[in-house]
Scaffold this motif. Structure first.
Motif, PDB file in Angstrom:
ATOM      1  N   LYS A  16       0.837  -1.200   0.000  1.00 18.70           N
ATOM      2  CA  LYS A  16       0.000   0.000   0.000  1.00 18.70           C
ATOM      3  C   LYS A  16       0.873   1.252   0.000  1.00 18.70           C
ATOM      4  O   LYS A  16       0.639   2.191  -0.776  1.00 18.70           O
ATOM      5  CB  LYS A  16      -0.919   0.007   1.220  1.00 18.70           C
ATOM      6  N   ARG A  17       1.889   1.290   0.856  1.00 17.60           N
ATOM      7  CA  ARG A  17       2.774   2.463   0.905  1.00 17.60           C
ATOM      8  C   ARG A  17       3.468   2.667  -0.435  1.00 17.60           C
ATOM      9  O   ARG A  17       3.613   3.803  -0.910  1.00 17.60           O
ATOM     10  CB  ARG A  17       3.815   2.299   2.029  1.00 17.60           C
ATOM     11  N   GLY A  18       3.903   1.563  -1.050  1.00 20.97           N
ATOM     12  CA  GLY A  18       4.549   1.669  -2.352  1.00 20.97           C
ATOM     13  C   GLY A  18       3.606   2.208  -3.411  1.00 20.97           C
ATOM     14  O   GLY A  18       3.984   3.043  -4.233  1.00 20.97           O
ATOM     15  N   THR A  19       2.354   1.743  -3.393  1.00 17.82           N
ATOM     16  CA  THR A  19       1.357   2.203  -4.364  1.00 17.82           C
ATOM     17  C   THR A  19       1.065   3.685  -4.183  1.00 17.82           C
ATOM     18  O   THR A  19       1.083   4.453  -5.154  1.00 17.82           O
ATOM     19  CB  THR A  19       0.052   1.393  -4.219  1.00 17.82           C
ATOM     20  N   MET A  20       0.804   4.105  -2.945  1.00 23.02           N
ATOM     21  CA  MET A  20       0.499   5.519  -2.692  1.00 23.02           C
ATOM     22  C   MET A  20       1.695   6.407  -3.022  1.00 23.02           C
ATOM     23  O   MET A  20       1.526   7.548  -3.462  1.00 23.02           O
ATOM     24  CB  MET A  20       0.090   5.720  -1.230  1.00 23.02           C
ATOM     25  N   GLY A  21       2.901   5.876  -2.841  1.00 22.75           N
ATOM     26  CA  GLY A  21       4.100   6.655  -3.150  1.00 22.75           C
ATOM     27  C   GLY A  21       4.293   6.900  -4.638  1.00 22.75           C
ATOM     28  O   GLY A  21       5.053   7.788  -5.032  1.00 22.75           O
ATOM     29  N   ARG A  22       3.624   6.112  -5.462  1.00 26.08           N
ATOM     30  CA  ARG A  22       3.728   6.292  -6.919  1.00 26.08           C
ATOM     31  C   ARG A  22       2.633   7.197  -7.482  1.00 26.08           C
ATOM     32  O   ARG A  22       2.577   7.427  -8.688  1.00 26.08           O
ATOM     33  CB  ARG A  22       3.675   4.913  -7.608  1.00 26.08           C
ATOM     34  N   ILE A  23       1.743   7.705  -6.625  1.00 29.35           N
ATOM     35  CA  ILE A  23       0.610   8.514  -7.075  1.00 29.35           C
ATOM     36  C   ILE A  23       0.795   9.968  -6.674  1.00 29.35           C
ATOM     37  O   ILE A  23       1.083  10.274  -5.514  1.00 29.35           O
ATOM     38  CB  ILE A  23      -0.716   7.978  -6.477  1.00 29.35           C
ATOM     39  N   THR A  24       0.619  10.866  -7.630  1.00 35.13           N
ATOM     40  CA  THR A  24       0.720  12.311  -7.377  1.00 35.13           C
ATOM     41  C   THR A  24      -0.475  13.014  -8.005  1.00 35.13           C
ATOM     42  O   THR A  24      -0.820  12.754  -9.151  1.00 35.13           O
ATOM     43  CB  THR A  24       2.007  12.899  -7.984  1.00 35.13           C
ATOM     44  N   GLY A  25      -1.099  13.893  -7.243  1.00 35.04           N
ATOM     45  CA  GLY A  25      -2.189  14.710  -7.776  1.00 35.04           C
ATOM     46  C   GLY A  25      -1.684  16.100  -8.114  1.00 35.04           C
ATOM     47  O   GLY A  25      -0.760  16.614  -7.474  1.00 35.04           O
ATOM     48  N   SER A  26      -2.256  16.729  -9.136  1.00 34.14           N
ATOM     49  CA  SER A  26      -1.794  18.051  -9.564  1.00 34.14           C
ATOM     50  C   SER A  26      -2.950  18.845 -10.179  1.00 34.14           C
ATOM     51  O   SER A  26      -3.929  18.279 -10.668  1.00 34.14           O
ATOM     52  CB  SER A  26      -0.656  17.908 -10.583  1.00 34.14           C
ATOM     53  N   LEU A  27      -2.772  20.162 -10.168  1.00 33.29           N
ATOM     54  CA  LEU A  27      -3.717  21.071 -10.832  1.00 33.29           C
ATOM     55  C   LEU A  27      -3.173  21.553 -12.167  1.00 33.29           C
ATOM     56  O   LEU A  27      -3.884  22.202 -12.933  1.00 33.29           O
ATOM     57  CB  LEU A  27      -3.989  22.295  -9.941  1.00 33.29           C
ATOM     58  N   ASP A  28      -1.911  21.222 -12.446  1.00 31.02           N
ATOM     59  CA  ASP A  28      -1.191  21.793 -13.587  1.00 31.02           C
ATOM     60  C   ASP A  28      -0.902  20.736 -14.656  1.00 31.02           C
ATOM     61  O   ASP A  28      -0.224  19.740 -14.386  1.00 31.02           O
ATOM     62  CB  ASP A  28       0.128  22.399 -13.092  1.00 31.02           C
ATOM     63  N   TYR A  29      -1.399  20.958 -15.860  1.00 31.86           N
ATOM     64  CA  TYR A  29      -1.161  20.024 -16.968  1.00 31.86           C
ATOM     65  C   TYR A  29       0.329  19.879 -17.267  1.00 31.86           C
ATOM     66  O   TYR A  29       0.756  18.863 -17.814  1.00 31.86           O
ATOM     67  CB  TYR A  29      -1.885  20.495 -18.225  1.00 31.86           C
ATOM     68  N   ALA A  30       1.141  20.877 -16.926  1.00 33.38           N
ATOM     69  CA  ALA A  30       2.579  20.813 -17.192  1.00 33.38           C
ATOM     70  C   ALA A  30       3.235  19.650 -16.453  1.00 33.38           C
ATOM     71  O   ALA A  30       4.288  19.154 -16.874  1.00 33.38           O
ATOM     72  CB  ALA A  30       3.244  22.126 -16.792  1.00 33.38           C
ATOM     73  N   ASP A  31       2.608  19.191 -15.370  1.00 33.70           N
ATOM     74  CA  ASP A  31       3.167  18.076 -14.614  1.00 33.70           C
ATOM     75  C   ASP A  31       3.016  16.745 -15.350  1.00 33.70           C
ATOM     76  O   ASP A  31       3.535  15.719 -14.901  1.00 33.70           O
ATOM     77  CB  ASP A  31       2.505  17.980 -13.234  1.00 33.70           C
ATOM     78  N   LEU A  32       2.309  16.762 -16.483  1.00 40.07           N
ATOM     79  CA  LEU A  32       2.178  15.569 -17.315  1.00 40.07           C
ATOM     80  C   LEU A  32       3.232  15.530 -18.415  1.00 40.07           C
ATOM     81  O   LEU A  32       3.250  14.602 -19.221  1.00 40.07           O
ATOM     82  CB  LEU A  32       0.783  15.517 -17.960  1.00 40.07           C
ATOM     83  N   ARG A  33       4.101  16.519 -18.456  1.00 37.43           N
ATOM     84  CA  ARG A  33       5.006  16.724 -19.587  1.00 37.43           C
ATOM     85  C   ARG A  33       5.811  15.487 -19.957  1.00 37.43           C
ATOM     86  O   ARG A  33       6.005  15.194 -21.134  1.00 37.43           O
ATOM     87  CB  ARG A  33       5.949  17.901 -19.286  1.00 37.43           C
ATOM     88  N   ASP A  34       6.318  14.748 -18.983  1.00 36.90           N
ATOM     89  CA  ASP A  34       7.163  13.588 -19.309  1.00 36.90           C
ATOM     90  C   ASP A  34       6.405  12.262 -19.250  1.00 36.90           C
ATOM     91  O   ASP A  34       7.017  11.195 -19.214  1.00 36.90           O
ATOM     92  CB  ASP A  34       8.386  13.534 -18.392  1.00 36.90           C
ATOM     93  N   CYS A  35       5.066  12.320 -19.286  1.00 36.71           N
ATOM     94  CA  CYS A  35       4.273  11.088 -19.378  1.00 36.71           C
ATOM     95  C   CYS A  35       4.312  10.574 -20.824  1.00 36.71           C
ATOM     96  O   CYS A  35       4.317  11.360 -21.765  1.00 36.71           O
ATOM     97  CB  CYS A  35       2.817  11.345 -18.982  1.00 36.71           C
ATOM     98  N   ASP A  36       4.329   9.263 -20.984  1.00 32.96           N
ATOM     99  CA  ASP A  36       4.275   8.717 -22.347  1.00 32.96           C
ATOM    100  C   ASP A  36       2.897   8.178 -22.701  1.00 32.96           C
ATOM    101  O   ASP A  36       2.661   7.715 -23.812  1.00 32.96           O
ATOM    102  CB  ASP A  36       5.333   7.620 -22.562  1.00 32.96           C
ATOM    103  N   PHE A  37       1.961   8.268 -21.740  1.00 28.30           N
ATOM    104  CA  PHE A  37       0.594   7.797 -21.967  1.00 28.30           C
ATOM    105  C   PHE A  37      -0.322   8.552 -21.009  1.00 28.30           C
ATOM    106  O   PHE A  37      -0.113   8.522 -19.792  1.00 28.30           O
ATOM    107  CB  PHE A  37       0.535   6.287 -21.700  1.00 28.30           C
ATOM    108  N   VAL A  38      -1.327   9.242 -21.545  1.00 24.45           N
ATOM    109  CA  VAL A  38      -2.270   9.986 -20.703  1.00 24.45           C
ATOM    110  C   VAL A  38      -3.690   9.576 -21.076  1.00 24.45           C
ATOM    111  O   VAL A  38      -4.053   9.535 -22.252  1.00 24.45           O
ATOM    112  CB  VAL A  38      -2.109  11.512 -20.859  1.00 24.45           C
ATOM    113  N   ILE A  39      -4.499   9.277 -20.053  1.00 21.56           N
ATOM    114  CA  ILE A  39      -5.877   8.850 -20.258  1.00 21.56           C
ATOM    115  C   ILE A  39      -6.815   9.928 -19.752  1.00 21.56           C
ATOM    116  O   ILE A  39      -6.777  10.296 -18.570  1.00 21.56           O
ATOM    117  CB  ILE A  39      -6.158   7.519 -19.529  1.00 21.56           C
TER     118      ILE A  39
END
Length: 321
Positions: free
Chosen positions: A84-107
């Motif tokens: 659970k800690r590992g899963t939550m540590g991989r999740i980030t919430g944001s208000l800024d689309y710029a934080d998606l800049r280095d994503c290779d897949f967005v849904i």
């Protein structure tokens, strides 16, 4: 000790030279019920996930709901505290689309309106914002059964990277992903999404672009027939569900499944399919419309075909139908 005369740095891969694995970072726009399910699923599969919401309050609400779902899984011996800690540590919430800049897949997974609809105009705006921040080879997807991906991608500069997905049921045993290739979608993008499906341990099914796809066309016809049987008073709602689960080996009865998916979404989908195909078999039953107009949408509202407690557990049939 022998002296090292050559630097060892040249024999390793520098951070700059390392090639990042495909789907190492995923983006999700909108973290309502469907969005949370996707965020949760991908993070548990070991991927870093960034989700976009419209307010800090909604970000915190989403994180709380995701954590609650993980706690429920721990209670049922399906997860450890460390996982659970590992899963939550991989999740980030944001208000800024710029934080998606280095994503290779967005849904894209923006919330449904209160009446069960999702704005095509708003989704097109999301796609344009994503194109402004993502690299040209990043995949942009929508999670949908009614919106046609070709329409969403028509005004995009890189149309070929757009694709549609549908997770039929948010349940750990229903591991199937419908992948919809649009008019412009490239075969390479479809192949990559199939790889993504395998990474999250879902069976990939390629489906042609159509309203309702395969899963919901089958489900809505069965639900309509079950409603007609109920209206004819042939047997009780619970017994109809028992026939569905016992004979056909389904995890949920058809009425319970409708409550889980959301009556408001089902009714709007059926209206869309009726308008698309012109076949009365897709016209929602009067029972469905009665629940829709009285805002008894199912598990989400605590009342649909059944009544549910605060934890979303079924309590009793809804005798007011």
């Amino acid at each position: 000790m022998a002296e090292i005369v050559e630097p060892i740095e040249g024999y390793g891969l520098s951070k700059k030279d390392q090639e990042r694995a495909l789907f190492s970072k995923i983006g999700v726009v909108g973290c309502g019920r469907d969005g949370r399910s996707i965020v949760n699923l991908t993070a548990q599969s070991g991927m870093e996930v960034v989700f976009i919401e419209i307010s800090e309050e909604k970000i915190q609400d989403a994180l709380r709901e995701i954590e609650h779902s993980l706690d429920t899984k721990i209670e049922n011996w399906g997860l450890t505290q460390g996982e659970k800690r590992g899963t939550m540590g991989r999740i980030t919430g944001s208000l800024d689309y710029a934080d998606l800049r280095d994503c290779d897949f967005v849904i894209e997974c923006i919330r449904y309106e209160a009446n069960g609809e999702r704005s095509t105009t708003l989704r097109k705006e999301v796609f344009k914002k994503l194109e402004e921040v993502l690299s040209p080879d990043a995949i942009i997807a929508t999670n949908a059964t009614t919106v046609i991906i070709s329409e969403l991608s028509a005004d995009m500069t890189y149309k070929e990277r757009c694709v549609s997905l549908h997770f039929p049921i948010p349940h750990s045993d229903a591991r199937l992903l419908e992948i919809v290739k649009g008019t412009f979608t490239s075969p390479e993008v479809v192949e990559k999404v199939i790889r993504f499906s395998n990474l999250i341990k879902h069976l990939p099914i390629e489906v042609r672009e159509s309203s309702g796809l395969v899963s919901m066309r089958l489900m809505t016809i069965m639900l309509n027939e079950a409603c007609h049987i109920l209206m004819e008073n042939l047997t009780s709602m619970e017994d109809i569900d028992k026939e569905f689960t016992v004979i056909y080996g389904q995890r949920y009865g058809i009425f319970e499944l409708a409550d889980l998916l959301g009556i408001e979404k089902i009714v709007m989908l059926m209206e869309d399919m009726f308008n698309e195909y012109g076949d009365r078999k897709y016209k929602a039953s009067p029972i469905l419309w009665r629940l829709y107009h009285s805002k008894q949408y199912g598990v989400q509202t605590g009342r649909g075909f059944y009544i549910y407690d605060e934890a979303g557990k079924r309590v009793t049939p809804n005798n007011l139908i």
